[in-house]
Design an enzyme around this catalytic site. Structure first.
Site, PDB file in Angstrom:
ATOM      1  N   ASP A 149      -2.320 -13.926   7.141  1.00  0.00           N
ATOM      2  CA  ASP A 149      -3.153 -14.040   5.957  1.00  0.00           C
ATOM      3  C   ASP A 149      -3.148 -15.525   5.574  1.00  0.00           C
ATOM      4  OD1 ASP A 149      -4.645 -13.327   3.674  1.00  0.00           O
ATOM      5  OD2 ASP A 149      -2.823 -13.175   2.481  1.00  0.00           O
ATOM      6  N   LEU A 150      -4.090 -15.939   4.760  1.00  0.00           N
ATOM      7  CA  LEU A 150      -4.184 -17.362   4.402  1.00  0.00           C
ATOM      8  C   LEU A 150      -3.586 -17.653   3.030  1.00  0.00           C
ATOM      9  CD1 LEU A 150      -5.213 -20.196   5.149  1.00  0.00           C
ATOM     10  CD2 LEU A 150      -7.429 -19.547   4.173  1.00  0.00           C
ATOM     11  N   ASP A 151      -4.193 -17.089   2.005  1.00  0.00           N
ATOM     12  CA  ASP A 151      -3.749 -17.360   0.638  1.00  0.00           C
ATOM     13  C   ASP A 151      -2.342 -16.796   0.400  1.00  0.00           C
ATOM     14  OD1 ASP A 151      -6.278 -18.314   0.425  1.00  0.00           O
ATOM     15  OD2 ASP A 151      -7.037 -16.719  -0.862  1.00  0.00           O
ATOM     16  N   THR A 170      -3.490 -21.039  -2.553  1.00  0.00           N
ATOM     17  CA  THR A 170      -4.778 -21.180  -3.233  1.00  0.00           C
ATOM     18  C   THR A 170      -4.880 -20.233  -4.417  1.00  0.00           C
ATOM     19  OG1 THR A 170      -5.754 -19.623  -1.668  1.00  0.00           O
ATOM     20  CG2 THR A 170      -6.031 -21.966  -1.188  1.00  0.00           C
ATOM     21  N   LYS A 175      -4.246  -9.679  -6.394  1.00  0.00           N
ATOM     22  CA  LYS A 175      -3.641 -10.102  -5.122  1.00  0.00           C
ATOM     23  C   LYS A 175      -4.099  -9.220  -3.973  1.00  0.00           C
ATOM     24  CE  LYS A 175       0.612 -12.733  -5.040  1.00  0.00           C
ATOM     25  NZ  LYS A 175       2.037 -12.692  -4.693  1.00  0.00           N
ATOM     26  N   GLY A 176      -4.640  -9.850  -2.931  1.00  0.00           N
ATOM     27  CA  GLY A 176      -5.061  -9.129  -1.740  1.00  0.00           C
ATOM     28  C   GLY A 176      -6.329  -8.312  -1.908  1.00  0.00           C
ATOM     29  N   SER A 231      -8.182 -13.083   6.726  1.00  0.00           N
ATOM     30  CA  SER A 231      -8.237 -13.294   5.278  1.00  0.00           C
ATOM     31  C   SER A 231      -9.514 -12.717   4.689  1.00  0.00           C
ATOM     32  CB  SER A 231      -8.176 -14.796   4.976  1.00  0.00           C
ATOM     33  OG  SER A 231      -8.448 -15.067   3.622  1.00  0.00           O
ATOM     34  N   ALA A 232      -9.424 -12.250   3.456  1.00  0.00           N
ATOM     35  CA  ALA A 232     -10.611 -11.762   2.752  1.00  0.00           C
ATOM     36  C   ALA A 232     -11.493 -12.903   2.270  1.00  0.00           C
ATOM     37  CB  ALA A 232     -10.196 -10.900   1.562  1.00  0.00           C
ATOM     38  N   SER A 233     -10.957 -14.127   2.253  1.00  0.00           N
ATOM     39  CA  SER A 233     -11.674 -15.263   1.677  1.00  0.00           C
ATOM     40  C   SER A 233     -12.847 -15.706   2.547  1.00  0.00           C
ATOM     41  CB  SER A 233     -10.722 -16.445   1.481  1.00  0.00           C
ATOM     42  OG  SER A 233     -11.443 -17.589   1.050  1.00  0.00           O
ATOM     43  N   LYS A 274      -8.753  -5.145   2.390  1.00  0.00           N
ATOM     44  CA  LYS A 274      -7.419  -4.573   2.467  1.00  0.00           C
ATOM     45  C   LYS A 274      -7.195  -3.709   1.225  1.00  0.00           C
ATOM     46  CE  LYS A 274      -5.987  -9.002   4.451  1.00  0.00           C
ATOM     47  NZ  LYS A 274      -5.232 -10.255   4.197  1.00  0.00           N
ATOM     48  N   GLU A 291       2.073 -11.458   5.728  1.00  0.00           N
ATOM     49  CA  GLU A 291       1.341 -11.129   4.496  1.00  0.00           C
ATOM     50  C   GLU A 291       2.205 -11.352   3.267  1.00  0.00           C
ATOM     51  OE1 GLU A 291      -1.116 -10.141   2.722  1.00  0.00           O
ATOM     52  OE2 GLU A 291      -2.723  -9.706   4.132  1.00  0.00           O
TER      53      GLU A 291
END
Length: 221
Positions: free
Chosen positions: A8-10, A16, A44-45, A113-115, A144, A168
């Protein structure tokens, strides 16, 4: 045999979350109510539109589809304004070193990532070349805890889910990894991330080999 690490990124490679919070709070204030850090924990997520729905429910605001999308776009413009000023010093401690060592050991690496702003963030951090695949909100249709983003990452380099390890920081992400049939390393609080196979606080001083050995112990015991 583990073949891939999926990140995951964030909150995993870069923080971020603070910029998301600033942008969401700015939107809430423009609509006449406050949005606290405690409120922000609920996002979150969660995808952008789901996050917006939570925020609007906190403010007890009703909005039609067109207005909702306008709000989401305004929030994203503010968020992009913030992250456009990011630099390498905002990579979480030793996260880039950990990914680099994973690649050097022969593992595939991916971002999941969801971003939708993932490419911009990776470019600003200077780490885009560390990943074999980038699966993000521009590609996925389900957020997610649906496992879609992780399954697409595994498919991108031809690995079976059981050969992948997800990193994650959110409970929804860990649920998604479990549903995908993948191992999961939680980054953060053991209490909040209890469904993960392993929980770590940070990548500092940690090697990919240590993760692989711990997962081998889990698999054989």
């Amino acid at each position: 045999m583990i073949q891939a690490f999926i990140f995951d990124l964030d909150g995993v490679l870069v923080d971020t979350a603070k910029y998301h919070y600033l942008a969401w709070r700015r939107l809430a204030q423009s609509l006449g109510f406050d949005f606290t850090e405690e409120d922000n924990e609920r996002l979150k997520g969660v995808s952008r539109m789901q996050s917006l729905d939570i925020l609007l429910s906190i403010g007890n605001i009703q909005a039609d589809e067109k207005t909702r999308h306008a709000y989401a776009e305004q929030k994203n413009q503010w968020y992009v304004e913030y992250i456009s000023r990011m630099g390498r010093d905002e990579i979480l401690p030793e996260a880039d070193r950990f990914v680099r060592e994973a690649r050097e050991s022969g593992l595939k690496t991916a971002i999941a990532s969801a971003s939708k702003n993932t490419p911009l963030i990776l470019e600003r951090l200077g780490i885009a070349d560390l990943f074999d695949a980038v699966i993000d909100g521009r590609i996925t249709s389900r957020a997610k805890p649906d496992p879609e983003v992780f399954l697409l990452a595994a498919q991108s380099f031809g690995s079976e889910p059981v050969a992948c390890v997800v990193f994650e920081d959110a409970a929804a992400g860990i649920q998604a990894a479990r549903r995908a049939g993948m191992y999961c390393v939680g980054i953060g609080s053991p209490q909040q991330l209890s469904q993960a196979d392993i929980v770590i606080r940070t990548f500092r001083g940690l090697s990919p080999r240590q993760i692989l050995l711990q997962l081998e112990d889990i698999r054989t015991n």
